[in-house]
Design a protein around this motif. Structure first.
Motif, PDB file in Angstrom:
ATOM      1  N   ARG A   1       0.793  -1.129  -0.056  1.00 12.90           N
ATOM      2  CA  ARG A   1       0.034  -0.004  -0.226  1.00 12.90           C
ATOM      3  C   ARG A   1       0.863   1.347  -0.028  1.00 12.90           C
ATOM      4  N   SER A   2       1.977   1.084   0.649  1.00 14.53           N
ATOM      5  CA  SER A   2       2.909   2.359   0.967  1.00 14.53           C
ATOM      6  C   SER A   2       3.859   2.642  -0.338  1.00 14.53           C
ATOM      7  N   ALA A   3       4.115   1.575  -1.210  1.00 14.75           N
ATOM      8  CA  ALA A   3       4.979   1.496  -2.087  1.00 14.75           C
ATOM      9  C   ALA A   3       4.307   1.941  -3.406  1.00 14.75           C
ATOM     10  N   PHE A   4       2.985   1.851  -3.567  1.00 11.90           N
ATOM     11  CA  PHE A   4       2.357   2.072  -4.560  1.00 11.90           C
ATOM     12  C   PHE A   4       1.239   3.128  -4.611  1.00 11.90           C
ATOM     13  N   ASP A   5       0.855   3.708  -3.432  1.00 16.53           N
ATOM     14  CA  ASP A   5       0.354   4.912  -3.216  1.00 16.53           C
ATOM     15  C   ASP A   5       0.685   6.397  -3.608  1.00 16.53           C
ATOM     16  N   GLY A   6       2.018   6.238  -3.671  1.00 14.54           N
ATOM     17  CA  GLY A   6       2.564   7.491  -4.144  1.00 14.54           C
ATOM     18  C   GLY A   6       3.020   8.074  -2.931  1.00 14.54           C
TER      19      GLY A   6
ATOM     20  N   ALA B   1       5.477   9.765  -0.233  1.00 10.80           N
ATOM     21  CA  ALA B   1       6.963  10.122  -0.359  1.00 10.80           C
ATOM     22  C   ALA B   1       7.864   9.085   0.571  1.00 10.80           C
ATOM     23  N   LEU B   2       7.313   8.616   1.590  1.00 12.69           N
ATOM     24  CA  LEU B   2       8.285   7.692   2.257  1.00 12.69           C
ATOM     25  C   LEU B   2       8.608   6.463   2.015  1.00 12.69           C
ATOM     26  N   LEU B   3       7.826   5.693   1.023  1.00 17.02           N
ATOM     27  CA  LEU B   3       8.246   4.433   0.366  1.00 17.02           C
ATOM     28  C   LEU B   3       7.699   4.294  -1.065  1.00 17.02           C
ATOM     29  N   SER B   4       7.896   5.457  -1.708  1.00 15.21           N
ATOM     30  CA  SER B   4       7.323   5.358  -3.261  1.00 15.21           C
ATOM     31  C   SER B   4       8.345   4.341  -3.885  1.00 15.21           C
ATOM     32  N   LEU B   5       7.837   3.533  -4.641  1.00 10.94           N
ATOM     33  CA  LEU B   5       8.780   2.776  -5.639  1.00 10.94           C
ATOM     34  C   LEU B   5       9.263   3.315  -7.048  1.00 10.94           C
ATOM     35  N   ARG B   6      10.335   3.974  -6.837  1.00 13.54           N
ATOM     36  CA  ARG B   6      11.049   4.582  -7.919  1.00 13.54           C
ATOM     37  C   ARG B   6      12.362   3.770  -8.417  1.00 13.54           C
ATOM     38  N   THR B   7      13.057   4.484  -9.597  1.00 13.43           N
ATOM     39  CA  THR B   7      13.905   3.677 -10.156  1.00 13.43           C
ATOM     40  C   THR B   7      15.158   3.898  -9.308  1.00 13.43           C
ATOM     41  N   ASP B   8      15.175   4.846  -8.326  1.00 18.55           N
ATOM     42  CA  ASP B   8      16.319   4.950  -7.523  1.00 18.55           C
ATOM     43  C   ASP B   8      16.230   4.315  -5.994  1.00 18.55           C
ATOM     44  N   THR B   9      15.063   3.955  -5.921  1.00 13.33           N
ATOM     45  CA  THR B   9      14.585   3.177  -4.511  1.00 13.33           C
ATOM     46  C   THR B   9      14.275   1.652  -4.877  1.00 13.33           C
ATOM     47  N   TRP B  10      14.302   1.176  -5.974  1.00 12.97           N
ATOM     48  CA  TRP B  10      13.660  -0.073  -5.994  1.00 12.97           C
ATOM     49  C   TRP B  10      14.536  -1.356  -5.324  1.00 12.97           C
ATOM     50  N   ALA B  11      15.982  -0.934  -5.267  1.00 11.95           N
ATOM     51  CA  ALA B  11      16.714  -2.099  -4.629  1.00 11.95           C
ATOM     52  C   ALA B  11      16.369  -2.107  -2.937  1.00 11.95           C
ATOM     53  N   ALA B  12      16.247  -1.029  -2.685  1.00  8.25           N
ATOM     54  CA  ALA B  12      15.912  -1.116  -1.022  1.00  8.25           C
ATOM     55  C   ALA B  12      14.359  -1.679  -0.756  1.00  8.25           C
ATOM     56  N   ILE B  13      13.360  -1.174  -1.517  1.00  2.00           N
ATOM     57  CA  ILE B  13      11.927  -1.356  -1.535  1.00  2.00           C
ATOM     58  C   ILE B  13      11.495  -2.850  -2.051  1.00  2.00           C
TER      59      ILE B  13
END
Length: 95
Positions: free
Chosen positions: A39-44, A46-58
């Motif tokens: 829910r946090s990764a895909f709702d946009g 700022a804390l846990l958004s799945l982006r190209t620079d955070t995909w390896a962590a999330i």
């Protein structure tokens, strides 16, 4: 069986509840946390958004629901393998 290095319990069988209970508890917690991460990764947010620079962590955290379900299935399989024969229907008897 408990390992040799446990003084009082060495050589005794591990009770079914001692293995299955904590495994089911952790499976519920991990599955719930994983769904919250979805829910946090895909709702946009700022804390846990799945982006190209955070995909390896999330990204690996998004596998938590699968891990929780697999842990629950393993614990259930362990319980079904270790349970005794049903006194009413005879199910679980060795064939």
């Amino acid at each position: 069986m408990f390992p040799r290095w446990i003084p009082v319990l060495r050589g005794r069988r591990v009770p079914i509840g001692l293995a299955v209970g904590p495994a089911m508890f952790v499976a519920a917690i991990v599955t719930s946390a994983g769904l919250g991460l979805y829910r946090s990764a895909f709702d946009g947010s700022a804390l846990l958004s799945l982006r190209t620079d955070t995909w390896a962590a999330i990204g690996p955290e998004l596998l938590w629901p699968l891990w929780g379900v697999a842990l629950a299935a393993g614990a259930l399989g362990y319980y079904l393998r270790r349970r005794g024969t049903c006194r009413v229907c005879g199910r679980g008897a060795a064939t």
